[in-house]
Enzyme design. Structure first.
Site, PDB file in Angstrom:
ATOM      1  N   GLU A 154      38.375  53.261  34.670  1.00  9.67           N
ATOM      2  CA  GLU A 154      37.792  52.492  35.782  1.00  9.67           C
ATOM      3  C   GLU A 154      38.364  51.068  35.742  1.00  9.67           C
ATOM      4  OE1 GLU A 154      33.499  52.577  36.338  1.00  9.67           O
ATOM      5  OE2 GLU A 154      33.539  50.474  36.979  1.00  9.67           O
ATOM      6  N   SER A 157      32.014  49.113  32.451  1.00 11.80           N
ATOM      7  CA  SER A 157      32.311  50.529  32.213  1.00 11.80           C
ATOM      8  C   SER A 157      33.822  50.725  32.160  1.00 11.80           C
ATOM      9  CB  SER A 157      31.729  51.396  33.323  1.00 11.80           C
ATOM     10  OG  SER A 157      30.325  51.336  33.268  1.00 11.80           O
ATOM     11  N   ARG A 174      33.949  54.035  42.783  1.00 11.04           N
ATOM     12  CA  ARG A 174      34.633  52.877  42.191  1.00 11.04           C
ATOM     13  C   ARG A 174      36.033  52.684  42.765  1.00 11.04           C
ATOM     14  NH1 ARG A 174      30.306  52.416  41.768  1.00 11.04           N
ATOM     15  NH2 ARG A 174      28.968  52.368  39.959  1.00 11.04           N
TER      16      ARG A 174
HETATM   17  C1  LIG Z   1      28.894  43.380  31.487  1.00  5.31           C
HETATM   18  C2  LIG Z   1      29.498  44.076  32.703  1.00  5.31           C
HETATM   19  C3  LIG Z   1      28.707  44.918  33.453  1.00  5.31           C
HETATM   20  C4  LIG Z   1      29.239  45.576  34.583  1.00  5.31           C
HETATM   21  N1  LIG Z   1      28.439  46.408  35.315  1.00  5.31           N
HETATM   22  C5  LIG Z   1      28.925  47.007  36.424  1.00  5.31           C
HETATM   23  C6  LIG Z   1      28.096  47.862  37.226  1.00  5.31           C
HETATM   24  O1  LIG Z   1      26.926  48.065  36.959  1.00  5.31           O
HETATM   25  N2  LIG Z   1      28.637  48.435  38.330  1.00  5.31           N
HETATM   26  C7  LIG Z   1      29.938  48.229  38.684  1.00  5.31           C
HETATM   27  O2  LIG Z   1      30.371  48.773  39.707  1.00  5.31           O
HETATM   28  N3  LIG Z   1      30.749  47.436  37.942  1.00  5.31           N
HETATM   29  C8  LIG Z   1      30.278  46.822  36.829  1.00  5.31           C
HETATM   30  N4  LIG Z   1      31.099  46.018  36.086  1.00  5.31           N
HETATM   31  C9  LIG Z   1      32.510  45.898  36.455  1.00  5.31           C
HETATM   32  C10 LIG Z   1      32.827  44.737  37.405  1.00  5.31           C
HETATM   33  O3  LIG Z   1      31.870  43.693  37.284  1.00  5.31           O
HETATM   34  C11 LIG Z   1      32.893  45.191  38.854  1.00  5.31           C
HETATM   35  O4  LIG Z   1      33.888  46.180  39.052  1.00  5.31           O
HETATM   36  C12 LIG Z   1      33.209  44.019  39.806  1.00  5.31           C
HETATM   37  O5  LIG Z   1      32.998  44.443  41.127  1.00  5.31           O
HETATM   38  C13 LIG Z   1      34.627  43.496  39.662  1.00  5.31           C
HETATM   39  O6  LIG Z   1      34.701  42.305  40.392  1.00  5.31           O
HETATM   40  P1  LIG Z   1      35.682  41.138  39.966  1.00  5.31           P
HETATM   41  O7  LIG Z   1      35.553  40.032  40.948  1.00  5.31           O
HETATM   42  O8  LIG Z   1      35.468  40.752  38.538  1.00  5.31           O
HETATM   43  O9  LIG Z   1      37.094  41.848  40.155  1.00  5.31           O
HETATM   44  P2  LIG Z   1      38.327  41.862  39.147  1.00  5.31           P
HETATM   45  O10 LIG Z   1      37.909  42.499  37.863  1.00  5.31           O
HETATM   46  O11 LIG Z   1      38.952  40.513  39.084  1.00  5.31           O
HETATM   47  O12 LIG Z   1      39.315  42.848  39.939  1.00  5.31           O
HETATM   48  C14 LIG Z   1      38.977  44.201  40.111  1.00  5.31           C
HETATM   49  C15 LIG Z   1      39.867  44.751  41.228  1.00  5.31           C
HETATM   50  O13 LIG Z   1      39.493  44.140  42.450  1.00  5.31           O
HETATM   51  C16 LIG Z   1      40.625  43.573  43.095  1.00  5.31           C
HETATM   52  N5  LIG Z   1      40.184  42.366  43.830  1.00  5.31           N
HETATM   53  C17 LIG Z   1      39.497  41.310  43.335  1.00  5.31           C
HETATM   54  N6  LIG Z   1      39.258  40.419  44.313  1.00  5.31           N
HETATM   55  C18 LIG Z   1      39.807  40.919  45.443  1.00  5.31           C
HETATM   56  C19 LIG Z   1      39.900  40.457  46.792  1.00  5.31           C
HETATM   57  N7  LIG Z   1      39.375  39.278  47.186  1.00  5.31           N
HETATM   58  N8  LIG Z   1      40.541  41.226  47.694  1.00  5.31           N
HETATM   59  C20 LIG Z   1      41.098  42.416  47.337  1.00  5.31           C
HETATM   60  N9  LIG Z   1      41.038  42.902  46.080  1.00  5.31           N
HETATM   61  C21 LIG Z   1      40.402  42.159  45.136  1.00  5.31           C
HETATM   62  C22 LIG Z   1      41.593  43.242  41.960  1.00  5.31           C
HETATM   63  O14 LIG Z   1      42.925  43.193  42.425  1.00  5.31           O
HETATM   64  C23 LIG Z   1      41.355  44.415  41.021  1.00  5.31           C
HETATM   65  O15 LIG Z   1      42.104  45.538  41.420  1.00  5.31           O
HETATM   66  C24 LIG Z   1      30.588  45.362  34.955  1.00  5.31           C
HETATM   67  C25 LIG Z   1      31.381  44.467  34.201  1.00  5.31           C
HETATM   68  C26 LIG Z   1      30.848  43.835  33.081  1.00  5.31           C
HETATM   69  C27 LIG Z   1      31.729  42.894  32.312  1.00  5.31           C
END
Ligand SMILES: Cc1cc2nc3c(=O)[nH]c(=O)nc-3n(C[C@H](O)[C@H](O)[C@H](O)COP(=O)(O)OP(=O)(O)OC[C@H]3O[C@@H](n4cnc5c(N)ncnc54)[C@H](O)[C@@H]3O)c2cc1C
Length: 307
Positions: A292, A222, A176
């Protein structure tokens, strides 16, 4: 009489852009938790050139947000500039040699696009509700596959505005986490795929998610990383925290490693509950849970410990 001069705001001193700059932009509605304060300035770049020119000329603090599915934006908001990549960064190209996805594309959309082109390998993305940029930054993964297993290369705009393509091997992925250069903005990801029918696996993943996770709740996924050799949810259960509440925040009854906004939570409630869970897990098991979820911005008030 001299006219009173208005102190320059952040918006006044930012470089000109072709996209949109908005001062005091509420972020809560964008986040999966539906909580949090405003961005001092929100920047929605028009395209990669706009983003690069802005970063080259901007000396202020910059924070990236994707789909905000793995963050708590604190109630006092995020000082400085928050960048969100919109629809202009969401293009997807799928062919037998690989899938190229813009950082603003949603993981599910990319998985569906690949499947529609008869390509396998990205099914794991179908259950992760974030954007490709967030998936790369977090090395998102599910059911035994992580971004690093399918990623070939990433196109980025560096903090100083230069563009760079890096091979996945150079990104130092861990559990992660990624080793993206500080302040780098992912704009595109190149994935390897193979021909095949992805639909059955995607249906399986959907069924497993529905059964085990509060997928329709206001949550951040998570909350804590699994400590080596342990499951975070089992430790949380062992510490008796399933269902625990603080204000409008609750530890999910369905999946103990998920925190929920039951409707009235503040970011401080959610973060405070997470800290309480960490405290109780440490007391019960001797193991320190590591967040996380990324916590961004500033609180409105000091986090209170639970009695
Ligand atoms: C119901 C639910 C289920 C989930 N299940 C999983 C799972 O099974 N596995 C898993 O790994 N995660 C899971 N997640 C967590 C989440 O969806 C992941 O971590 C996802 O990859 C985050 O992406 P995001 O675009 O929402 O990033 P954000 O939450 O907006 O940001 C997360 C991080 O990424 C950085 N970031 C975002 N975009 C960029 C970019 N373009 N360039 C550089 N940095 C960037 C941000 O600065 C921040 O530090 C879940 C979340 C929910 C709500």
């Amino acid at each position: 009489m001299m006219a009173a001069t208005r102190p320059a705001t952040l918006l006044d001193r930012l470089p000109p852009v072709r996209g949109r700059l908005t001062a005091n932009a509420p972020l809560g509605p964008f986040t999966w938790f539906r909580v949090g304060g405003a961005a001092e300035v929100l920047f929605r770049p028009l395209d990669a050139d706009d983003l690069a020119a802005f970063l080259a000329a901007c000396d202020d603090t910059v924070t990236l947000l994707g789909a905000a599915s793995n963050v708590i934006v604190r109630d006092g908001g995020i000082p400085g500039v928050v960048i969100r990549l919109g629809r202009n960064f969401a293009e997807i190209a799928a062919h037998s040699a690989g899938v190229i996805a813009g950082a603003g594309a949603l993981d599910l959309t990319v998985a569906e696009h690949a499947a529609a082109h008869g390509l396998c390998g990205l099914e794991f993305l179908s259950g992760i509700p974030g954007s490709i940029g967030g998936a790369v930054a977090m090395n998102a993964g599910a059911y035994g596959v992580e971004v690093k297993d399918r990623l070939q290369a990433v196109d980025m705009v560096l903090r100083d505005g230069r563009r760079q393509r890096l091979d996945a091997a150079a990104l130092g992925f861990g559990y992660r986490q990624s080793g993206l250069p500080d302040g780098a903005v992912v704009i595109r990801a190149h994935f390897s795929v193979s021909p095949g029918d992805a639909a059955p696996r995607m249906a399986e993943i959907r069924t497993m998610r529905e059964a085990t996770q509060p997928v329709r709740a206001r949550t951040g996924g998570s909350t804590f990383k699994n400590p080596p050799g342990h499951s975070a949810w089992q430790l949380i259960d062992a510490a008796g925290c399933r269902g625990l509440t603080l204000g409008g925040a609750q530890v999910s009854e369905k999946h103990a490693n998920f925190l929920l906004n039951t409707g009235t939570a503040t970011a401080a409630d959610i973060e405070g509950l997470g800290e309480e869970v960490r405290r109780r897990v440490l007391a019960a098991t001797g193991i320190t849970l590591e967040w996380e979820i990324r916590r961004l911005g500033v609180p409105l008030r000091r986090l209170e410990a639970m009695p």
